[in-house]
Design an enzyme around this catalytic site. Structure first.
Site, short mmCIF file in Angstrom:
data_model
loop_
_atom_site.label_atom_id
_atom_site.label_comp_id
_atom_site.label_asym_id
_atom_site.label_seq_id
_atom_site.Cartn_x
_atom_site.Cartn_y
_atom_site.Cartn_z
CG HIS A 105 -0.18 -0.10 2.54
ND1 HIS A 105 0.22 -1.29 3.00
CD2 HIS A 105 0.19 0.72 3.46
CE1 HIS A 105 0.75 -1.13 4.37
NE2 HIS A 105 0.70 0.14 4.43
CG HIS A 107 0.89 5.36 4.24
ND1 HIS A 107 0.36 5.22 5.32
CD2 HIS A 107 1.67 4.25 4.14
CE1 HIS A 107 0.62 4.41 5.91
NE2 HIS A 107 1.35 3.50 5.24
P1 AMP Z 1 2.18 0.56 7.20
O1 AMP Z 1 2.22 -1.00 6.83
O2 AMP Z 1 3.20 1.09 8.36
O3 AMP Z 1 2.69 1.44 6.02
O4 AMP Z 1 0.77 1.21 7.70
C1 AMP Z 1 -0.33 0.45 7.68
C2 AMP Z 1 -1.41 1.43 7.85
O5 AMP Z 1 -2.63 0.54 7.74
C3 AMP Z 1 -1.45 2.27 9.13
O6 AMP Z 1 -1.45 3.58 8.88
C4 AMP Z 1 -2.77 1.75 9.86
O7 AMP Z 1 -3.59 2.86 10.50
C5 AMP Z 1 -3.47 1.46 8.70
N1 AMP Z 1 -4.63 0.43 8.79
C6 AMP Z 1 -4.64 -0.60 9.39
N2 AMP Z 1 -5.86 -1.47 9.31
C7 AMP Z 1 -6.67 -0.60 8.85
C8 AMP Z 1 -7.95 -0.60 8.24
N3 AMP Z 1 -8.67 -1.90 8.58
N4 AMP Z 1 -8.39 0.44 7.50
C9 AMP Z 1 -7.71 1.43 7.27
N5 AMP Z 1 -6.41 1.58 7.67
C10 AMP Z 1 -5.92 0.47 8.28
#
Ligand code: AMP
Length: 147
Positions: A105, A107
């Site tokens: 993903h 951001h």
């Molecule tokens: P990262 O893997 O560190 O790049 O970030 C994962 C991101 O996913 C974090 O900012 C979380 O807040 C977000 N996240 C985790 N679960 C969910 C969800 N069910 N819906 C939306 N965002 C999510």
């Protein structure tokens, strides 16, 4: 382990419509949705619908589509009325890089002067040119040795 199967993956659930999410965008390849724990209001995530964990395994055309969507969503954020004076794109590839959800993903983070978002490092001690050149040699060698 980080090797979540797609059935256990929270972003696969969102992509399939079984998981709860605040969607802002969907097409056959990608979804765009609000981060559940935003750095700033409007913090978005872009994910491929298909489960891919690592950046290296992401088809280049999918990554290109994610970048194109990020550009579009960044423009949308600036027009949205949410506070957005700048934008950061951030991609965590691997646990050491801060990846917490092991479904690829990107951001899209709205930024404004004085917001709480920080990336800290020892920016004040730049390496010598010879060190930079040595690192460049290593990376170039690796780049061109890839099949
Ligand atoms: P990262 O893997 O560190 O790049 O970030 C994962 C991101 O996913 C974090 O900012 C979380 O807040 C977000 N996240 C985790 N679960 C969910 C969800 N069910 N819906 C939306 N965002 C999510």
């Amino acid at each position: 382990m980080n090797d979540l199967s797609s059935t256990a993956c929270v972003f696969c659930a969102i992509a399939s419509g079984t998981g709860d999410a605040s969607l802002v965008y969907e097409d056959p390849l990608l979804i765009g949705f609000l981060d559940i724990n935003p750095v700033n209001e409007g913090h978005l995530l872009i994910a491929p619908k298909s489960h891919v964990q690592d950046l290296a395994d992401l088809p280049p055309e999918t990554l290109a589509a994610m970048a194109t969507l990020a550009q579009r969503l960044a423009a949308g954020l600036r027009l949205s009325g949410l506070r957005c004076e700048g934008v950061n794109l951030f991609y965590a590839d691997g646990e050491a890089a801060g990846q917490e959800v092991f479904h690829s993903h990107l951001h899209v983070i709205p930024r404004y002067d004085g917001d709480p978002f920080q990336i800290t490092a020892d920016w004040d001690s730049p390496p010598s040119r010879s060190t930079l050149d040595r690192h460049a040699d290593l990376i170039r060698e690796a780049l061109y040795s890839r099949s």
